[in-house]
Design an enzyme around this catalytic site. Structure first.
Site, PDB file in Angstrom:
ATOM      1  CB  ALA A  65      69.753  62.426  74.651  1.00 18.25           C
ATOM      2  N   GLY A 109      69.741  61.300  69.579  1.00 18.85           N
ATOM      3  CA  GLY A 109      69.207  60.058  70.135  1.00 18.85           C
ATOM      4  C   GLY A 109      67.908  59.636  69.465  1.00 18.85           C
ATOM      5  CD  GLU A 112      72.607  58.272  68.583  1.00 20.64           C
ATOM      6  OE1 GLU A 112      72.097  58.980  69.472  1.00 20.64           O
ATOM      7  OE2 GLU A 112      73.813  57.993  68.574  1.00 20.64           O
ATOM      8  CD  GLU A 132      74.093  63.300  68.529  1.00 14.44           C
ATOM      9  OE1 GLU A 132      74.341  63.614  67.337  1.00 14.44           O
ATOM     10  OE2 GLU A 132      73.432  62.287  68.841  1.00 14.44           O
TER      11      GLU A 132
HETATM   12  N1  CO8 Z   1      66.363  68.149  74.826  1.00 13.82           N
HETATM   13  C1  CO8 Z   1      65.606  68.893  75.644  1.00 13.82           C
HETATM   14  N2  CO8 Z   1      64.634  69.751  75.221  1.00 13.82           N
HETATM   15  C2  CO8 Z   1      64.450  69.864  73.900  1.00 13.82           C
HETATM   16  C3  CO8 Z   1      65.218  69.116  72.971  1.00 13.82           C
HETATM   17  C4  CO8 Z   1      66.199  68.232  73.479  1.00 13.82           C
HETATM   18  N3  CO8 Z   1      66.960  67.428  72.691  1.00 13.82           N
HETATM   19  N4  CO8 Z   1      64.828  69.441  71.726  1.00 13.82           N
HETATM   20  C5  CO8 Z   1      63.840  70.365  71.869  1.00 13.82           C
HETATM   21  N5  CO8 Z   1      63.610  70.610  73.176  1.00 13.82           N
HETATM   22  C6  CO8 Z   1      62.640  71.528  73.768  1.00 13.82           C
HETATM   23  C7  CO8 Z   1      63.083  72.981  73.595  1.00 13.82           C
HETATM   24  O1  CO8 Z   1      64.007  73.343  74.606  1.00 13.82           O
HETATM   25  C8  CO8 Z   1      61.753  73.713  73.721  1.00 13.82           C
HETATM   26  O2  CO8 Z   1      61.390  73.771  75.072  1.00 13.82           O
HETATM   27  P1  CO8 Z   1      61.022  75.220  75.741  1.00 13.82           P
HETATM   28  O3  CO8 Z   1      59.792  75.649  74.988  1.00 13.82           O
HETATM   29  O4  CO8 Z   1      60.784  74.889  77.155  1.00 13.82           O
HETATM   30  O5  CO8 Z   1      62.179  76.114  75.464  1.00 13.82           O
HETATM   31  C9  CO8 Z   1      60.777  72.744  73.054  1.00 13.82           C
HETATM   32  O6  CO8 Z   1      61.414  71.460  73.061  1.00 13.82           O
HETATM   33  C10 CO8 Z   1      60.473  73.114  71.620  1.00 13.82           C
HETATM   34  O7  CO8 Z   1      61.717  73.219  70.929  1.00 13.82           O
HETATM   35  P2  CO8 Z   1      62.121  74.523  70.061  1.00 13.82           P
HETATM   36  O8  CO8 Z   1      61.451  75.750  70.593  1.00 13.82           O
HETATM   37  O9  CO8 Z   1      63.599  74.539  69.963  1.00 13.82           O
HETATM   38  O10 CO8 Z   1      61.451  74.114  68.682  1.00 13.82           O
HETATM   39  P3  CO8 Z   1      61.890  74.586  67.228  1.00 13.82           P
HETATM   40  O11 CO8 Z   1      60.810  74.136  66.326  1.00 13.82           O
HETATM   41  O12 CO8 Z   1      62.277  76.023  67.218  1.00 13.82           O
HETATM   42  O13 CO8 Z   1      63.245  73.750  66.899  1.00 13.82           O
HETATM   43  C11 CO8 Z   1      64.601  71.767  66.857  1.00 13.82           C
HETATM   44  C12 CO8 Z   1      63.172  72.362  66.781  1.00 13.82           C
HETATM   45  C13 CO8 Z   1      65.381  72.167  65.603  1.00 13.82           C
HETATM   46  C14 CO8 Z   1      64.443  70.250  66.878  1.00 13.82           C
HETATM   47  C15 CO8 Z   1      65.322  72.275  68.112  1.00 13.82           C
HETATM   48  O14 CO8 Z   1      64.474  72.075  69.235  1.00 13.82           O
HETATM   49  C16 CO8 Z   1      66.620  71.565  68.395  1.00 13.82           C
HETATM   50  O15 CO8 Z   1      67.615  71.861  67.774  1.00 13.82           O
HETATM   51  N6  CO8 Z   1      66.635  70.629  69.366  1.00 13.82           N
HETATM   52  C17 CO8 Z   1      67.837  69.950  69.787  1.00 13.82           C
HETATM   53  C18 CO8 Z   1      68.279  68.908  68.788  1.00 13.82           C
HETATM   54  C19 CO8 Z   1      69.545  68.238  69.260  1.00 13.82           C
HETATM   55  O16 CO8 Z   1      70.571  68.855  69.399  1.00 13.82           O
HETATM   56  N7  CO8 Z   1      69.484  66.918  69.491  1.00 13.82           N
HETATM   57  C20 CO8 Z   1      70.607  66.160  69.968  1.00 13.82           C
HETATM   58  C21 CO8 Z   1      70.590  66.066  71.458  1.00 13.82           C
HETATM   59  S1  CO8 Z   1      71.988  65.241  72.147  1.00 13.82           S
HETATM   60  C22 CO8 Z   1      71.670  63.593  71.877  1.00 13.82           C
HETATM   61  O17 CO8 Z   1      70.675  63.243  71.348  1.00 13.82           O
HETATM   62  C23 CO8 Z   1      72.702  62.621  72.314  1.00 13.82           C
HETATM   63  C24 CO8 Z   1      72.187  61.196  72.219  1.00 13.82           C
HETATM   64  C25 CO8 Z   1      73.153  60.255  72.822  1.00 13.82           C
HETATM   65  C26 CO8 Z   1      72.851  59.941  74.276  1.00 13.82           C
HETATM   66  C27 CO8 Z   1      73.879  58.962  74.665  1.00 13.82           C
HETATM   67  C28 CO8 Z   1      73.768  58.288  75.952  1.00 13.82           C
HETATM   68  C29 CO8 Z   1      74.884  57.283  76.128  1.00 13.82           C
END
Ligand code: CO8
Length: 258
Positions: A65, A109, A112, A132
């Protein structure tokens, strides 16, 4: 129909829906999820569509998400809007088969969402996770329930508590994905599986999907009865007559969804 966050194509009875927010690794924001719900509804209503494939990019199916969208929300905002509740219900209401074709990250997400599809075909680059916990929250779109059913309690706990990622091989070994293919072959494999499904009777396809889904929701004896009654009911269809006649006449069946 033009979307801000999706690319949708329909070809040979298969709707291919591609998540398209490359700048955020396909993070699921409100716009994307509501467009996805809409695209799935349109595909369900389109008689030309008999199977749906949902995919992302080579780098990410979806990295979760959208953290930036959620970060400043309050409990009251989340609870009052039932954040993502309606969108998830709408995705799950679709009765046509949906295959998730996953390459790269399928996290939070994103994992999921893949699990909400009917089955997952993974590229060898796929990485699944429920990270998360690293953000001070937990899964919210079904991860704690669905991942546990797919891979068992121990591995699911491990994933949710440590936030570690599972690679494609482990995902296949644990039953999270149905097929594992080289990244270059991912879309070919997913589209060919979709094509195969599209050739069947859509009546039987929907019945099979309902029966398997029911196994998650009910007792064994109720599930067996549900399956048997659906099986009986398909004898009211022309497709059953055609399918069984074609077998005996040693020819391909021509299903008409009747
Ligand atoms: N949300 C927003 N932006 C994101 C997300 C995300 N989940 N993941 C990546 N991005 C963005 C980064 O911020 C970055 O943007 P910017 O260049 O503007 O800084 C761009 O995408 C590229 O990402 P990275 O530079 O971080 O790329 P890397 O190759 O270094 O890393 C990763 C890749 C490992 C995937 C890393 O981006 C990461 O850890 N992302 C987050 C993963 C995460 O924590 N996911 C869980 C999110 S919470 C969730 O999903 C809850 C779901 C339930 C919702 C429920 C509703 C009821």
């Amino acid at each position: 129909m033009a979307y801000e966050t999706l690319i949708v194509e329909v070809e040979n009875h298969v709707a291919l829906i591609k998540l398209n927010r490359p700048e955020a690794l396909n993070a699921l924001n409100s716009v994307l999820l509501s467009e996805l719900a809409q695209a799935l509804k349109i595909a369900e209503k389109n008689d030309k569509v008999r199977c749906i494939v949902l995919t992302g990019s080579e780098k990410a199916f979806a990295a979760g998400a959208d953290i930036k969208e959620m970060a400043d929300k309050t409990f009251v905002e989340m609870f009052s809007s039932d954040f993502f509740g309606a969108e998830c219900k709408s995705l799950l209401a679709n009765r046509k088969p949906v295959i998730a074709a996953v390459a790269g990250y399928a996290l939070g997400g994103g994992c999921e969402l893949a699990m909400m599809c009917d089955f997952i075909i993974a590229a060898d680059t796929a990485k699944f996770g429920q990270p998360e916990i690293n953000l001070g929250v937990i899964a919210g779109m079904g991860g704690s329930q669905r991942l546990t059913r797919f891979v068992g309690k121990s591995k699911s706990m491990d994933m949710h508590l440590t936030g570690r990622f599972m690679d494609a091989e482990e995902a296949e070994r644990s039953g999270l994905v149905s097929r594992l293919v080289p990244a270059k072959k991912l879309m070919e494999e997913a589209m060919s599986a979709a094509q195969k499904i599209a050739e069947k009777s859509l009546l039987a396809t929907k019945a099979a999907k309902e029966a398997v889904d029911r196994s998650y929701e009910t007792t064994l004896s109720e599930g067996l009865l549900f399956e048997r009654r659906l099986f009986h009911s398909l004898f009211a269809t022309e497709d059953q007559k055609e399918g069984m006649a074609a077998f005996q006449e040693k020819r391909e069946a021509q299903f008409r969804d009747k």
